[in-house]
Design an enzyme around this catalytic site. Structure first.
Site, short mmCIF file in Angstrom:
data_model
loop_
_atom_site.label_atom_id
_atom_site.label_comp_id
_atom_site.label_asym_id
_atom_site.label_seq_id
_atom_site.Cartn_x
_atom_site.Cartn_y
_atom_site.Cartn_z
N SER A 271 0.84 -1.20 0.00
CA SER A 271 0.00 0.00 0.00
C SER A 271 0.87 1.24 0.00
O SER A 271 2.04 1.21 0.42
CB SER A 271 -0.89 0.02 1.25
OG SER A 271 -1.57 1.25 1.39
N TYR B 9 -2.18 -0.80 10.61
CA TYR B 9 -2.34 -1.28 9.24
C TYR B 9 -1.16 -0.84 8.37
O TYR B 9 -0.59 -1.65 7.62
CB TYR B 9 -3.65 -0.74 8.67
CG TYR B 9 -3.89 -0.99 7.21
CD1 TYR B 9 -4.39 -2.21 6.76
CD2 TYR B 9 -3.63 0.01 6.27
CE1 TYR B 9 -4.63 -2.43 5.41
CE2 TYR B 9 -3.87 -0.21 4.92
CZ TYR B 9 -4.37 -1.43 4.49
OH TYR B 9 -4.60 -1.64 3.16
#
Length: 308
Positions: A203, A216
């Site tokens: 990501s 995360y």
């Protein structure tokens, strides 16, 4: 079930052959529903449905005869990749949480409509035994495994930052995003031959972490590091390992894990001014899975709407 309206499908496919303005090609944040949905989030619960390429992705045999396992393949990025892989000629197995059965069946219907075999693998990959069983079950069903996509992930935004991240949440994030990736990849290695490809979903959070997503984001950095390190280990075996790093992508996970204000502005801070759609990520995975990327390993593809 899939919409089989042929005229509309052909119209959308024709649109893909001509240049389009990327700032207006898909909805901007003002058209997204800020209404939150229950986690883990189901596609049918979203007012603004994501585009997974159902009516636009056209294959050209780039993955003909290959066998793929995609974790988190029921919706969002995973569904888009499953559809693209199938239309490129691959058989596709997807793992997913049991409560996402409806989404998974929809995805598999698209795989089978493309004329390929689909395999449903429900279960929570935080369970080590289940996670390690997945590659072997794909080999049993398909006769082999050529492409592994570690895509499943869990996030839950916390506006209070680090202080609000409980041990329970941290444990779930780490086990879903990192532990399961280790377990599944370890179990897959004995089945992967030269020419196989491992693709991990990292990501932009790995490089530019958002404070509400600190846990995360940390796992996404670990996934990118894992990809680079494993690529070096497996290069001599002829197995390539790469990462795809999405920016803000409109999936059920967003309204299921963020507050209404964040959802309403999701993707607005990108240079293109909008969130990406899962369909806009699928070609990156196809490229990394195909022979066209034979000299690409230990690398990343950023799909971020212009965020660097």
């Amino acid at each position: 079930m899939p919409d089989r309206g042929g005229d509309r499908t052909m119209e959308r496919m024709a649109d893909q052959t001509t240049p389009q303005d990327p700032t207006t090609q898909h909805p901007d944040p003002d058209t997204q529903s800020a209404e939150q949905i229950a986690h883990p989030g189901h596609t049918d619960d979203m007012d603004q449905q994501p585009d997974h390429g159902e009516e636009s992705y056209r294959g050209s045999g780039r993955l003909e005869g290959r066998r793929a396992l995609i974790t988190g393949g029921d919706s969002g990025i995973g569904r888009a990749v499953a559809i693209a892989f199938a239309r490129e000629g691959a058989d596709v197995a997807i793992s997913y949480l049991p409560e996402e059965e409806d989404d998974a069946r929809e995805t598999l219907a698209w795989v089978e409509k493309a004329g390929r075999r689909g395999l449903a693998l429900p279960g929570d990959i935080r369970d080590e035994e289940l996670a390690r069983s997945l590659p072997g079950r794909v080999v049993e069903a398909f006769g082999g495994l050529d492409v592994l996509v570690n895509n499943a992930a869990y996030q839950m935004a916390q506006s209070g930052g680090l202080a609000d991240i409980t041990t329970e949440q941290l444990d779930r994030v780490l086990k879903t995003n990192v532990y399961a990736m280790f377990w599944i990849t370890q179990a897959a290695l004995p089945h992967l031959d030269k020419g196989a490809s491992i693709i991990n979903t990292s990501s932009i959070q790995a490089f530019h972490p958002s404070p509400p997503l600190l846990d995360y984001a940390s796992t996404k950095a670990a996934i990118y590091n894992f990809s680079k390190g494993l690529a070096q280990q497996l290069a001599a075996d002829g197995i390539r390992v790469n990462a795809v790093c999405p920016g803000p992508i409109w999936t059920p996970l967003i309204p299921a894990t963020m507050n209404a204000e964040k959802v309403e502005q999701f993707g607005a801070d990108t240079p293109l001014g909008r969130a990406g759609q899962p369909a806009e990520l699928a070609p990156a995975y196809v490229f990394l899975a195909s022979q066209e990327s034979s000299y690409v390993t230990g690398d990343r593809i950023m799909v971020t709407g212009g965020r660097s």
